[in-house]
Scaffold this motif. Structure first.
Motif, PDB file in Angstrom:
ATOM      1  N   PRO A 191       0.821  -1.205   0.000  1.00  0.00           N
ATOM      2  CA  PRO A 191       0.000   0.000   0.000  1.00  0.00           C
ATOM      3  C   PRO A 191       0.866   1.272   0.000  1.00  0.00           C
ATOM      4  CG  PRO A 191      -0.857  -1.585   1.579  1.00  0.00           C
ATOM      5  CD  PRO A 191       0.438  -2.148   1.060  1.00  0.00           C
ATOM      6  N   ARG A 192       0.354   2.313  -0.614  1.00  0.00           N
ATOM      7  CA  ARG A 192       0.976   3.641  -0.787  1.00  0.00           C
ATOM      8  C   ARG A 192       1.936   3.711  -1.967  1.00  0.00           C
ATOM      9  NH1 ARG A 192       2.548   4.924   5.140  1.00  0.00           N
ATOM     10  NH2 ARG A 192       0.497   5.056   6.075  1.00  0.00           N
ATOM     11  N   MET A 193       2.107   2.639  -2.674  1.00  0.00           N
ATOM     12  CA  MET A 193       2.926   2.701  -3.874  1.00  0.00           C
ATOM     13  C   MET A 193       2.121   3.481  -4.911  1.00  0.00           C
ATOM     14  SD  MET A 193       4.716  -0.687  -5.184  1.00  0.00           S
ATOM     15  CE  MET A 193       6.259  -0.526  -6.027  1.00  0.00           C
ATOM     16  N   ALA A 194       2.736   4.489  -5.517  1.00  0.00           N
ATOM     17  CA  ALA A 194       1.972   5.327  -6.452  1.00  0.00           C
ATOM     18  C   ALA A 194       1.447   4.487  -7.619  1.00  0.00           C
ATOM     19  CB  ALA A 194       2.863   6.449  -6.964  1.00  0.00           C
ATOM     20  N   LEU A 195       0.198   4.722  -7.956  1.00  0.00           N
ATOM     21  CA  LEU A 195      -0.413   3.912  -9.021  1.00  0.00           C
ATOM     22  C   LEU A 195       0.101   4.290 -10.407  1.00  0.00           C
ATOM     23  CD1 LEU A 195      -4.170   3.520  -8.013  1.00  0.00           C
ATOM     24  CD2 LEU A 195      -2.171   2.214  -7.328  1.00  0.00           C
ATOM     25  N   ASP A 196       0.637   5.494 -10.524  1.00  0.00           N
ATOM     26  CA  ASP A 196       0.986   5.987 -11.864  1.00  0.00           C
ATOM     27  C   ASP A 196       2.490   5.996 -12.122  1.00  0.00           C
ATOM     28  OD1 ASP A 196       1.720   7.903 -10.112  1.00  0.00           O
ATOM     29  OD2 ASP A 196       0.693   9.568 -11.103  1.00  0.00           O
ATOM     30  N   ASP A 197       3.268   5.316 -11.265  1.00  0.00           N
ATOM     31  CA  ASP A 197       4.712   5.413 -11.509  1.00  0.00           C
ATOM     32  C   ASP A 197       5.280   4.219 -12.257  1.00  0.00           C
ATOM     33  OD1 ASP A 197       5.119   3.435  -9.656  1.00  0.00           O
ATOM     34  OD2 ASP A 197       6.168   4.664  -8.190  1.00  0.00           O
ATOM     35  N   GLY A 198       4.399   3.396 -12.789  1.00  0.00           N
ATOM     36  CA  GLY A 198       4.843   2.368 -13.730  1.00  0.00           C
ATOM     37  C   GLY A 198       5.353   1.096 -13.100  1.00  0.00           C
ATOM     38  N   ARG A 199       5.454   1.031 -11.775  1.00  0.00           N
ATOM     39  CA  ARG A 199       5.965  -0.195 -11.151  1.00  0.00           C
ATOM     40  C   ARG A 199       4.972  -1.326 -11.394  1.00  0.00           C
ATOM     41  NH1 ARG A 199       9.703   1.628  -6.847  1.00  0.00           N
ATOM     42  NH2 ARG A 199       8.228   3.305  -6.475  1.00  0.00           N
ATOM     43  N   VAL A 200       5.523  -2.514 -11.597  1.00  0.00           N
ATOM     44  CA  VAL A 200       4.714  -3.568 -12.199  1.00  0.00           C
ATOM     45  C   VAL A 200       3.562  -4.043 -11.314  1.00  0.00           C
ATOM     46  CG1 VAL A 200       6.262  -5.474 -11.506  1.00  0.00           C
ATOM     47  CG2 VAL A 200       4.848  -5.690 -13.555  1.00  0.00           C
ATOM     48  N   VAL A 201       3.776  -4.186 -10.003  1.00  0.00           N
ATOM     49  CA  VAL A 201       2.712  -4.753  -9.169  1.00  0.00           C
ATOM     50  C   VAL A 201       1.486  -3.840  -9.165  1.00  0.00           C
ATOM     51  CG1 VAL A 201       2.053  -5.431  -6.824  1.00  0.00           C
ATOM     52  CG2 VAL A 201       4.295  -6.094  -7.714  1.00  0.00           C
ATOM     53  N   THR A 202       1.717  -2.558  -8.903  1.00  0.00           N
ATOM     54  CA  THR A 202       0.567  -1.647  -8.847  1.00  0.00           C
ATOM     55  C   THR A 202      -0.016  -1.384 -10.239  1.00  0.00           C
ATOM     56  OG1 THR A 202       2.277   0.005  -8.534  1.00  0.00           O
ATOM     57  CG2 THR A 202       0.846  -0.441  -6.652  1.00  0.00           C
ATOM     58  N   THR A 203       0.844  -1.392 -11.245  1.00  0.00           N
ATOM     59  CA  THR A 203       0.330  -1.215 -12.610  1.00  0.00           C
ATOM     60  C   THR A 203      -0.628  -2.353 -12.960  1.00  0.00           C
ATOM     61  OG1 THR A 203       2.332  -0.087 -13.314  1.00  0.00           O
ATOM     62  CG2 THR A 203       0.978  -1.041 -15.063  1.00  0.00           C
ATOM     63  N   PHE A 204      -0.203  -3.587 -12.727  1.00  0.00           N
ATOM     64  CA  PHE A 204      -1.064  -4.744 -13.030  1.00  0.00           C
ATOM     65  C   PHE A 204      -2.344  -4.703 -12.191  1.00  0.00           C
ATOM     66  CE2 PHE A 204       2.336  -8.048 -14.651  1.00  0.00           C
ATOM     67  CZ  PHE A 204       2.524  -7.276 -15.781  1.00  0.00           C
ATOM     68  N   LEU A 205      -2.204  -4.394 -10.878  1.00  0.00           N
ATOM     69  CA  LEU A 205      -3.394  -4.375 -10.025  1.00  0.00           C
ATOM     70  C   LEU A 205      -4.387  -3.312 -10.494  1.00  0.00           C
ATOM     71  CD1 LEU A 205      -1.812  -4.866  -6.482  1.00  0.00           C
ATOM     72  CD2 LEU A 205      -3.454  -6.410  -7.591  1.00  0.00           C
ATOM     73  N   ALA A 206      -3.892  -2.131 -10.842  1.00  0.00           N
ATOM     74  CA  ALA A 206      -4.795  -1.061 -11.301  1.00  0.00           C
ATOM     75  C   ALA A 206      -5.454  -1.465 -12.618  1.00  0.00           C
ATOM     76  CB  ALA A 206      -4.017   0.248 -11.449  1.00  0.00           C
ATOM     77  N   GLN A 207      -4.661  -2.057 -13.507  1.00  0.00           N
ATOM     78  CA  GLN A 207      -5.228  -2.501 -14.798  1.00  0.00           C
ATOM     79  C   GLN A 207      -6.302  -3.560 -14.562  1.00  0.00           C
ATOM     80  OE1 GLN A 207      -1.462  -3.623 -16.574  1.00  0.00           O
ATOM     81  NE2 GLN A 207      -1.294  -1.724 -17.755  1.00  0.00           N
ATOM     82  N   ALA A 208      -6.024  -4.484 -13.643  1.00  0.00           N
ATOM     83  CA  ALA A 208      -6.984  -5.562 -13.380  1.00  0.00           C
ATOM     84  C   ALA A 208      -8.290  -4.999 -12.823  1.00  0.00           C
ATOM     85  CB  ALA A 208      -6.376  -6.569 -12.401  1.00  0.00           C
ATOM     86  N   TRP A 209      -8.210  -4.096 -11.856  1.00  0.00           N
ATOM     87  CA  TRP A 209      -9.431  -3.532 -11.264  1.00  0.00           C
ATOM     88  C   TRP A 209     -10.217  -2.711 -12.274  1.00  0.00           C
ATOM     89  CZ3 TRP A 209     -11.140  -6.014  -7.442  1.00  0.00           C
ATOM     90  CH2 TRP A 209     -10.398  -6.346  -6.311  1.00  0.00           C
ATOM     91  N   ARG A 210      -9.497  -2.070 -13.193  1.00  0.00           N
ATOM     92  CA  ARG A 210     -10.179  -1.218 -14.187  1.00  0.00           C
ATOM     93  C   ARG A 210     -10.678  -2.020 -15.378  1.00  0.00           C
ATOM     94  NH1 ARG A 210      -5.475   3.022 -13.359  1.00  0.00           N
ATOM     95  NH2 ARG A 210      -6.491   4.497 -11.948  1.00  0.00           N
ATOM     96  N   GLY A 211     -10.376  -3.323 -15.409  1.00  0.00           N
ATOM     97  CA  GLY A 211     -10.788  -4.153 -16.535  1.00  0.00           C
ATOM     98  C   GLY A 211      -9.990  -3.866 -17.795  1.00  0.00           C
ATOM     99  N   GLU A 212      -8.800  -3.272 -17.604  1.00  0.00           N
ATOM    100  CA  GLU A 212      -7.929  -2.976 -18.757  1.00  0.00           C
ATOM    101  C   GLU A 212      -6.953  -4.138 -18.960  1.00  0.00           C
ATOM    102  OE1 GLU A 212      -6.011   0.580 -17.513  1.00  0.00           O
ATOM    103  OE2 GLU A 212      -7.853   1.782 -17.605  1.00  0.00           O
ATOM    104  N   PRO A 213      -6.382  -4.267 -20.175  1.00  0.00           N
ATOM    105  CA  PRO A 213      -5.403  -5.340 -20.386  1.00  0.00           C
ATOM    106  C   PRO A 213      -4.169  -5.152 -19.503  1.00  0.00           C
ATOM    107  CG  PRO A 213      -6.035  -4.301 -22.466  1.00  0.00           C
ATOM    108  CD  PRO A 213      -6.625  -3.473 -21.381  1.00  0.00           C
ATOM    109  N   LEU A 214      -3.623  -6.262 -19.029  1.00  0.00           N
ATOM    110  CA  LEU A 214      -2.372  -6.224 -18.267  1.00  0.00           C
ATOM    111  C   LEU A 214      -1.212  -6.178 -19.258  1.00  0.00           C
ATOM    112  CD1 LEU A 214      -4.294  -6.916 -15.987  1.00  0.00           C
ATOM    113  CD2 LEU A 214      -2.704  -8.677 -15.213  1.00  0.00           C
ATOM    114  N   THR A 215      -0.378  -5.135 -19.134  1.00  0.00           N
ATOM    115  CA  THR A 215       0.688  -4.903 -20.118  1.00  0.00           C
ATOM    116  C   THR A 215       1.982  -5.594 -19.702  1.00  0.00           C
ATOM    117  OG1 THR A 215       1.127  -2.843 -18.938  1.00  0.00           O
ATOM    118  CG2 THR A 215      -0.202  -2.684 -20.959  1.00  0.00           C
ATOM    119  N   VAL A 216       2.177  -6.812 -20.170  1.00  0.00           N
ATOM    120  CA  VAL A 216       3.422  -7.533 -19.887  1.00  0.00           C
ATOM    121  C   VAL A 216       4.475  -7.067 -20.887  1.00  0.00           C
ATOM    122  CG1 VAL A 216       4.538  -9.801 -19.947  1.00  0.00           C
ATOM    123  CG2 VAL A 216       2.283  -9.526 -18.882  1.00  0.00           C
TER     124      VAL A 216
END
Ligand code: UDP
Length: 331
Positions: A191-216
């Motif tokens: 928690p508290r990891m910025a959602l918009d800084d490109g780090r993979v865990v939060t990027t994937f989690l945000a994409q998953a919750w938003r129903g967007e494709p996970l960018t591997v």
């Protein structure tokens, strides 16, 4: 670690309003320390220390470490007992966007932090990084491995500034007898990891919750080893009072590929997002996994939160952020 060793100690944390720093400040406060948090809010945010700021033993100084005034650093807390130097532009998105700032804060900022610690005869803990190993040719990486960094590649601004920081820290130990402890932190999430800084865990989690494709990125066979923030913070607190110069690897030796991570994120969120492949960034390390033998021996530390549990906790926090209903965290 000696119980109570931090009670009433003045601990200064640079980068204390970041994701890792703010969690560390809370843990130090819980140990009874008086805490000064120094942050320039370039990537951290005062919002992260709102809960800590309710405790009178906590001070927040908004300043760039490179020109941090000694009087501001000490403030009402007086002489510094331990200085934990976290301030850095640690996310690839940010350091690729601010290469010169990253080098300046990594070099001038570290030199200033070392000077302040030396003036007060404080213990100096450097938050170094697994990036010092670069695109490692050995795995898992032991502390004896010197690394494989492309000095003119795009990631070099971060990698080399941390390698410089380690060199500077050991130079102060040799020439000024400074009490130092270097930890090399591997990928940390929570928690508290910025959602918009490109780090993979939060990027994937945000994409998953938003129903967007996970960018591997790339074919997804590159590996990382993810350590939950509370585990990393426990190691930093242990190093703050240890009689150990390091370097000591701090990370979770459970190594997984980015494709496996994408699958785990889908499971943790129950999302039906698809997985897509995008370009692999230049110099992206192929494998990263810590050898933590030294941390176990010298700090009596090993991670306790497994990826499934940590991902569940982080997923809940990311979901709350996206829904705009994040509950305040902290003590
Ligand atoms: N990555 C990915 N998709 C993303 C962001 C990152 O596949 O949307 C990959 C990236 O290529 C790297 C790994 O995830 O191999 C970890 O990247 P991150 O930026 O989180 O940290 P790093 O360990 O590279 O500093």
């Amino acid at each position: 670690m000696t119980p109570g060793a931090l009670t009433d100690a003045h601990v200064l944390v640079t980068g204390g309003a970041g994701f890792l720093g703010s969690t560390l400040c809370e843990s130090l406060l819980a140990s009874g320390a008086r805490v000064t948090c120094v942050d320039d809010e370039s990537t951290g945010s005062a919002a992260n220390v709102v809960a800590a700021a309710r405790i009178p033993r906590f001070r927040l100084v908004i300043a760039d470490v490179s020109d941090l005034d000694a009087a501001d650093a000490r403030g009402g807390h007086g002489r510094i007992d331990v200085l934990i130097h976290l301030a850095a532009t640690a996310s690839p998105v940010h350091y690729l966007r601010m290469p010169v700032h990253t080098l300046r804060s990594g070099s001038a900022g570290t030199m200033r932090a070392l000077e302040l610690a030396a003036e007060d005869d404080a213990r100096f803990v450097l938050a170094s990084t697994s990036e010092v190993y670069g695109d490692a040719e050995v795995t898992p990486q032991p502390e004896e491995y010197w690394g494989n960094v492309n000095p003119i590649g795009p990631r070099a601004v971060y990698d080399e500034s941390k390698r410089f920081s380690e060199a500077a820290t050991f130079a102060f130990r040799r020439s000024r007898d400074l009490d130092v402890g270097v930890v090399r932190i591997f990928n940390t999430y929570g928690p508290r990891m910025a959602l918009d800084d490109g780090r993979v865990v939060t990027t994937f989690l945000a994409q998953a919750w938003r129903g967007e494709p996970l960018t591997v990125q790339g074919d997804g066979s590159q590996t990382r080893s993810f350590c939950y923030v509370d585990d990393t913070v426990r190691a930093l607190v242990a190093m703050a009072t240890a009689d150990e110069p390091g370097p000591v690897n701090v990370g979770n030796p459970h190594e997984i590929t980015m494709l496996e991570l994408a699958e785990q994120v889908l499971k943790a969120t129950g999302s039906h997002s698809e997985v897509v492949h995008v370009d692999l960034p230049q110099d992206d390390p192929a494998r990263r996994c810590p050898d933590i033998t030294r941390a176990m021996e010298t700090l009596g530390w090993k991670p306790e939160v497994d990826l499934e549990d940590g991902l569940a906790r982080t997923a809940a926090w990311v979901r709350d952020q996206i829904n705009g209903a994040a509950p305040p965290t902290g003590p």
